[in-house]
Design an enzyme around this catalytic site. Structure first.
Site, short mmCIF file in Angstrom:
data_model
loop_
_atom_site.label_atom_id
_atom_site.label_comp_id
_atom_site.label_asym_id
_atom_site.label_seq_id
_atom_site.Cartn_x
_atom_site.Cartn_y
_atom_site.Cartn_z
N SER A 8 0.85 -1.19 0.00
CA SER A 8 0.00 0.00 0.00
C SER A 8 0.89 1.24 0.00
CB SER A 8 -0.90 -0.01 1.24
OG SER A 8 -1.78 1.08 1.21
N CYS A 9 0.48 2.28 -0.73
CA CYS A 9 1.27 3.51 -0.80
C CYS A 9 0.33 4.72 -0.78
CB CYS A 9 2.13 3.52 -2.06
SG CYS A 9 1.18 3.48 -3.59
N PRO A 10 0.87 5.94 -0.67
CA PRO A 10 -0.01 7.11 -0.52
C PRO A 10 -1.12 7.22 -1.57
CG PRO A 10 2.26 7.75 -0.13
CD PRO A 10 2.29 6.31 -0.59
N THR A 16 2.14 0.60 -5.23
CA THR A 16 1.41 -0.57 -4.71
C THR A 16 1.48 -1.75 -5.68
OG1 THR A 16 -0.02 0.81 -3.36
CG2 THR A 16 -0.85 -1.37 -3.91
#
Lengths: 108, 151
Positions: A8-10, A16
């Site tokens: 998961s990323c911003p 991701t």
């Protein structure tokens, strides 16, 4: 199941899927059975079932974000790593986490 | 795919002194090509994402992305800088020269998000990154990034 992972990323858009693909590929090359879930812009992709979660030796979280549905992984050794490290050195991540978990278990 | 990425969205003859210049260029093109209606908002969205964590990858590639209401149509722009862009953190400390910029409207369809995801996921392959670095014309860049085989 050797391990499960969540990336998961911003923005949940670019890193991701990259990290997920990197971990899947590395697991394949290492001859490990793994499932990698993406928590990104499209919600939960390739979602890990509670059964799969509980059958895993460990969980890698490639993220500094809040992870959804963590209750699936109750009792499963979990290690958080930087998502960029998952992209750059996926094999090393799997290897390191695997050893850390084994050491943790042995110490019990 | 074609509506998201096109040969006309490829710019190979730029040269940026810093990331600011690169983002200003991308924002300007986003409006000029009709994907967005507010240059300042696009640039701010690119900066905002970069402030969370650098989008620099390996082999001189970066994948900045902007998600904002100012973007009306999802698109991918490819921009190459003649010189490495200083101060843009990457995973292997190689300065960025290859920019794959993703312009994303708020509330994009799953299909569009999937297409954008596929762009970045493909960059996991070292072969893909090397092919991108070796590509010299818009046709070659287009073929590499869309996964088409060149004969």
């Amino acid at each position: 199941m050797d391990f499960v992972a969540i990336t998961s990323c911003p923005a949940g858009l670019a890193h991701t899927p990259m990290a997920a693909k990197a971990l899947e590929k590395a697991a394949d090359e290492l001859g490990l059975k793994a499932k990698v879930e993406q928590q990104g812009s499209m919600g939960l992709k390739n979602e890990i079932t509670p059964e799969e979660a509980q059958s895993a030796k460990f969980l890698i979280i490639g993220s500094d974000q809040k992870i959804e549905k963590m209750d699936r992984f109750k009792g499963i050794p979990t290690v958080r790593v930087d998502i960029n490290t998952c992209i750059k050195k996926p094999k090393a991540v799997i290897d390191k986490v695997s050893k850390a978990v084994a050491a943790r278990e042995a110490a019990k | 795919m074609t509506d998201i990425f096109d040969r006309h969205y490829i710019f190979l003859n730029e040269d940026f002194k810093n990331r600011e210049e690169a983002f200003a260029f991308i924002a300007k093109k986003a409006v000029a090509l009709g994907f967005a209606d507010d240059e300042t908002a696009v640039k701010a969205a690119l900066d905002h994402r970069e402030a969370e964590a650098s989008t620099g990858l390996q082999d001189s590639i970066a994948i900045p992305h902007a998600i904002t209401k100012a973007i009306k149509q999802p698109a991918v722009l490819f921009v190459r800088s003649a010189h490495g862009i200083p101060g843009w953190e990457t995973m292997d400390d190689q300065a960025v020269t290859q920019i794959i910029a993703m312009l994303v409207p708020e509330g994009s369809s799953e299909q569009h998000l999937q297409t954008l995801s596929d762009f970045s996921a493909a960059l996991i392959e070292e072969k893909e990154r090397q092919a991108l670095a070796a590509s010299k014309t818009p046709d070659e860049v287009y073929a590499v990034l869309t996964g088409q085989k060149q004969n």
